[in-house]
Each structure stands twice: as structure tokens, then as C-alpha cells.
Scaffold this motif. Structure first.
Motif, mmCIF file in Angstrom:
data_model
loop_
_atom_site.group_PDB
_atom_site.id
_atom_site.type_symbol
_atom_site.label_atom_id
_atom_site.label_comp_id
_atom_site.label_asym_id
_atom_site.label_seq_id
_atom_site.Cartn_x
_atom_site.Cartn_y
_atom_site.Cartn_z
ATOM 1 N N ASN A 39 0.976 -1.157 0.084
ATOM 2 C CA ASN A 39 0.020 -0.131 -0.211
ATOM 3 C C ASN A 39 0.936 1.316 -0.111
ATOM 4 N N PHE A 53 -1.135 11.727 -2.020
ATOM 5 C CA PHE A 53 -1.959 10.911 -3.080
ATOM 6 C C PHE A 53 -1.209 9.849 -3.405
ATOM 7 N N LYS A 54 -2.092 8.985 -4.364
ATOM 8 C CA LYS A 54 -1.736 7.594 -4.617
ATOM 9 C C LYS A 54 -1.473 7.577 -6.092
ATOM 10 N N CYS A 55 -0.567 6.623 -6.548
ATOM 11 C CA CYS A 55 -0.553 6.670 -8.205
ATOM 12 C C CYS A 55 -0.567 5.144 -8.547
ATOM 13 N N LYS A 56 -1.114 4.791 -9.720
ATOM 14 C CA LYS A 56 -1.451 3.368 -10.292
ATOM 15 C C LYS A 56 0.049 2.937 -10.636
ATOM 16 N N LYS A 57 0.787 3.939 -11.146
ATOM 17 C CA LYS A 57 2.218 3.621 -11.755
ATOM 18 C C LYS A 57 3.284 4.055 -10.687
ATOM 19 N N GLU A 172 -9.576 6.370 -0.459
ATOM 20 C CA GLU A 172 -8.417 5.588 -1.466
ATOM 21 C C GLU A 172 -8.642 6.080 -2.866
ATOM 22 N N GLU A 173 -10.010 6.226 -3.433
ATOM 23 C CA GLU A 173 -10.191 6.615 -4.880
ATOM 24 C C GLU A 173 -9.874 8.112 -5.053
ATOM 25 N N TYR A 176 -6.388 8.720 -5.434
ATOM 26 C CA TYR A 176 -5.836 8.423 -6.984
ATOM 27 C C TYR A 176 -6.262 9.923 -7.755
ATOM 28 N N GLU A 177 -7.348 10.296 -7.245
ATOM 29 C CA GLU A 177 -7.979 11.581 -8.062
ATOM 30 C C GLU A 177 -7.024 12.474 -8.003
ATOM 31 N N TYR A 179 -3.910 12.783 -7.577
ATOM 32 C CA TYR A 179 -2.855 12.691 -8.306
ATOM 33 C C TYR A 179 -3.218 12.872 -9.589
ATOM 34 N N GLU A 180 -4.137 12.120 -10.105
ATOM 35 C CA GLU A 180 -4.712 12.662 -11.628
ATOM 36 C C GLU A 180 -4.721 14.192 -11.605
#
Length: 442
Positions: A39, A53-57, A172-173, A176-177, A179-180
Motif C-alpha cells: 500500500n 496522493f496515490k498513483c497506479k504506476k 482511496e479513490e 488517486y484523483e 494525483y490525476e
């Protein structure tokens, strides 16, 4: 960063983070923390725009950070167990309290992440809240709140206003947002910066094109200079040194007065005029070619601006218009093609017939050549010493070929083969076989 978000993130970590597997600084103000079960969260402590933030890559580190802060960060928190995560002093400060068991003693350390405007900082504390290290060291001359190694940390002055609370359906979502949205804003900023730089070049080039003399004007100037020189030469025996004017008759028999500019020698002056006339005539012959070359350069810059506008990532912008290195040596001779770099390969693009011919004549047999299938396009050369190149490089070269050859987006077929298989017919017209075809989307 807003209080209600920090509160939600603190609760999220309290339930989902039992240990820290890995921690590291990856940018000047950003640290990455990998909690249990892979995580991973990113903590950006930039004063102007702090965030979590979180990032998928995976975001790679821009450089290796080896300051005392970085050494203490990894030594104290890598493979550590989390005792608790709290919103410290009910303020915009996250405290992550950990302990790590060594062979001889147990160490307790606090990671204090302060999202508090001018006090924004990352501070490493011992169990008595004595500063072990900090991202930003602050002395008594800069602020009333001193951040120095070895002293007990003063509390951040607490704000008196009541923070506005909002609900987040899925934190959590939401991470991710964040970061985007951050990447979207960064992309827009990069686009504006690069387009502004290229637009300045384009305007300067347009000004140069507009200031070019007309071919007809140069021809008229050349003929006038030749005529003046011939009249002086035919009357050389009547002209005295430093004479101001010459009165004679033109070819139609009309009286003519020629300014001699008080030159000491009429013969030398006529030779000067002949030379000027010759230069003007030569310039008239070359001015069309010069204008065509400048027009092609301008067209390339305008296409480059359009391609950056349509770029979908910062990486694509940097590929199309890379930053100049600080110590980059300026080349004395102007480059006769456009060059790009991708995965260690040099990709060369011809933006005109002259540049295409140059690339064809100066590329090696092992290099790879690219061209749109069955339609006019720029020529692209990828420098290479082996029999093959990676698929990613083939796609990138094909995309580049299409982007600078057509006006509209879509799917395009691009032929490619090694340069040894390309036979020049005339100018930039070629025949090639064998070859392969790839389809690229732009």
C-alpha cells in the motif's frame, strides 16, 4: 492541504497500515512510503502545494538523495512497526509513531508531517520530541519556531478558526484523483511553458521572413548598380578625383546626373559598384531558396506547437521539446535536421526536401529509415548498429513521422527498413525493398 482530508487519511492509515516496509525521498519535497501489503502513498510537502496522493504506476526517483535527512529517514523507518497514526494536536499535522527492534535495543521514532502553510515540513523526532533530522532546517533568524537537530521541537501555533468538514465517500479513490488532477495541472503548466518558448522562436522567425528583401527589388537594385558602374567606366577619362557628380547621357539620349560620392578614384568606385551589383544579383537568385528554408522551419515550429498542445503526458512533451542541459555546448554549425532521443536512440527528422536528402546521404547502412506508406511525408532515421530495434522505438519513430507529415489525427501506416535497403532515385525520392509496415495512432 485541507483539514478534513488529513483527518480522513489519518483514519485510513490507522486501519490499513501496520508497518512501513520502505520509505524514501524521490523528489526535493516528496517522500514515498510503502506500508504493508504494498500500500504505497506519496507525501508532497511543497510549501505552495502540499498534498498526499496515490498513483497506479510507480513514480521513479529524479535523483539519489543522500543528505543526513535521507539517511535518518531510511535508517529509522525502513522495516519498522507502526504503533499509532494520529492527527497531532488536532491540527494539520500527521504523526506516525514507529518502533524498530534491533539486536540490542528498541527504538521509538516519530515521523511528523506538517501541512501547515509556512511551517510545512517533514521532521524526524525521538520519543521525547527532540529533533533528529528535518527536511527543512530553520534557524532563529528566519522564524520564531526553530527547527534544529538536537533541540526539542516547539509546537506549531494553532489556528483559531474552525475548519470546514466535508465527507469523502472513498478516500482511496480520492487519493488517486488527487494525483490525476495534479498531473493534469502539471501537464498544462509544462505545455504552456514549452509552447511559449517555441512561439517566441516562431515569431522571431516570422519577423525574419517578413524582413527578407523581395527578389524583384534585388534585381532592380542590381541592374541600377550595373548601369551606374558602366556609365562611370565609360566616362572615366572625364572624371577628376573627388568629383561630386557626373553629368552624362543615358541610352535614350536623355541627360543624366550621377552621384560620385566624392570618391578619390572613379575606377575604384566603379569596381565597388560592380561588386555590389554582383552580390545583389546573387542574393536575388538565392533569396527564394532562403525563404523556402525559413518557411519550412516555421512550419515545423507550428506543427511542434500543435503536437505539444495535443500531447497526453509530460513525458511526450519532454520528448518533443526536451530541456536544454545547463552545461550543453552550443554547436557552431546549424544542424541540418531535427533530432529527438528515446530510450537511448537518436531519432532524426527531416522537415524539408533538403533535410530529407541530407539524412538519406549521411545515414549508415544499419540505421533504420521510416516513411508514411504511399503518400508524401518527412523522412525519419533512427541511428542503429544492430539488425533490429525495439518495438517501442519503432512505434515512437512512426508516430514522429506521422505527426510532422499530416494535419489530422487518426491511424496511419508507416513503412520502415534498414537504410541499406533504400535506393535514392532523385532528390528525396526513393525505392525500398524489403520493408515492414507498422500502424501508428496520433
Amino acid at each position: 492541504m485541507k483539514y478534513f482530508l488529513l483527518k480522513e487519511i489519518t483514519e485510513y492509515l490507522s486501519h490499513n497500515a501496520q508497518n512501513i516496509k520502505f520509505i524514501k525521498r524521490i523528489d526535493n519535497n516528496i517522500i514515498i512510503i510503502e506500508f504493508n501489503n504494498k500500500n504505497t502513498l506519496y507525501f508532497d510537502l511543497s510549501k505552495s502545494n502540499s498534498s498526499i496522493f496515490k498513483c497506479k504506476k510507480n513514480i521513479s526517483s529524479k535523483k539519489d538523495f543522500n543528505a543526513p535527512f535521507d539517511i535518518a529517514l531510511q535508517k529509522r523507518f525502513n522495516n519498522s512497526n507502526i504503533e499509532n497514526v494520529e492527527l497531532y494536536n488536532d491540527d494539520k499535522i500527521i504523526n506516525i509513531r514507529v518502533n524498530s527492534s534491533s539486536s540490542y535495543k528498541k527504538q521509538t521514532t516519530i515521523l511528523q508531517l506538517e501541512f501547515t502553510g509556512k511551517h510545512t515540513n517533514i521532521i524526524i523526532l525521538d520519543e521525547n520530541r527532540v529533533i533528529l533530522e528535518a527536511l527543512r532546517h530553520i534557524d532563529e533568524f528566519s522564524s520564531s519556531r526553530v527547527v534544529k537537530v538536537g533541540i526539542k521541537l516547539d509546537e506549531v501555533p494553532k489556528q483559531t478558526f474552525i475548519p470546514k468538514m466535508e465527507e469523502v465517500d472513498n478516500i482511496e479513490e480520492y487519493l488517486y484523483e488527487i494525483y490525476e488532477e495534479k498531473e493534469k495541472q502539471n501537464l498544462e503548466n509544462v505545455k504552456k511553458q514549452k509552447i511559449s518558448q517555441i512561439d517566441k522562436k516562431a515569431k522571431k522567425l516570422k519577423k525574419t521572413i517578413d524582413s527578407l528583401p523581395k527578389k524583384e527589388e534585388l534585381e532592380i537594385e542590381s541592374n541600377a548598380l550595373y548601369e551606374k558602374a558602366n556609365f562611370i567606366l565609360s566616362n572615366i577619362h572625364n572624371i577628376k578625383p573627388y568629383q561630386k557628380t557626373l553629368k552624362t547621357f543615358n541610352y535614350e539620349g536623355l541627360e543624366l546626373e550621377i552621384d560620385l560620392e566624392e570618391k578619390p578614384s572613379a575606377s575604384k568606385y566603379s569596381n565597388e559598384l560592380f561588386k555590389k551589383a554582383k552580390r545583389a544579383k546573387q542574393k536575388a537568385l538565392n533569396i527564394s531558396l532562403e525563404k523556402d528554408n525559413l518557411d519550412e522551419k516555421l512550419e515545423f515550429l507550428l506543427r511542434l506547437i500543435n503536437n505539444i498542445k495535443n500531447a497526453s503526458s509530460i513525458e511526450e512533451c519532454e520528448f518533443l521539446s526536451p530541456k536544454k542541459e545547463k552545461n550543453q555546448i552550443k554547436t557552431k554549425k546549424a544542424q541540418t535536421y531535427e533530432s529527438f532521443y528515446f530510450e537511448g536512440y537518436k531519432i532524426m527528422l527531416g522537415t524539408s526536401e533538403r533535410e530529407n536528402i541530407y539524412l538519406l546521404e549521411n545515414s549508415k547502412a544499419s540505421d533504420f529509415w521510416f516513411h508514411l506508406k504511399d503518400r508524401p511525408s518527412c523522412h525519419v532515421i533512427v541511428q542503429n548498429t544492430k539488425k533490429t530495434i525495439p518495438d517501442s522505438v519503432i512505434n515512437q519513430a512512426g508516430v514522429l513521422c506521422a505527426k510532422f507529415s499530416v494535419e489530422s489525427g487518426g491511424a496511419y501506416e508507416v513503412d520502415f527498413t534498414q537504410r541499406r535497403n533504400v535506393k535514392i532515385q532523385s532528390g528525396a525520392n526513393v525505392l525500398y525493398n524489403p520493408y515492414s509496415t507498422t500502424v501508428v495512432k496520433i
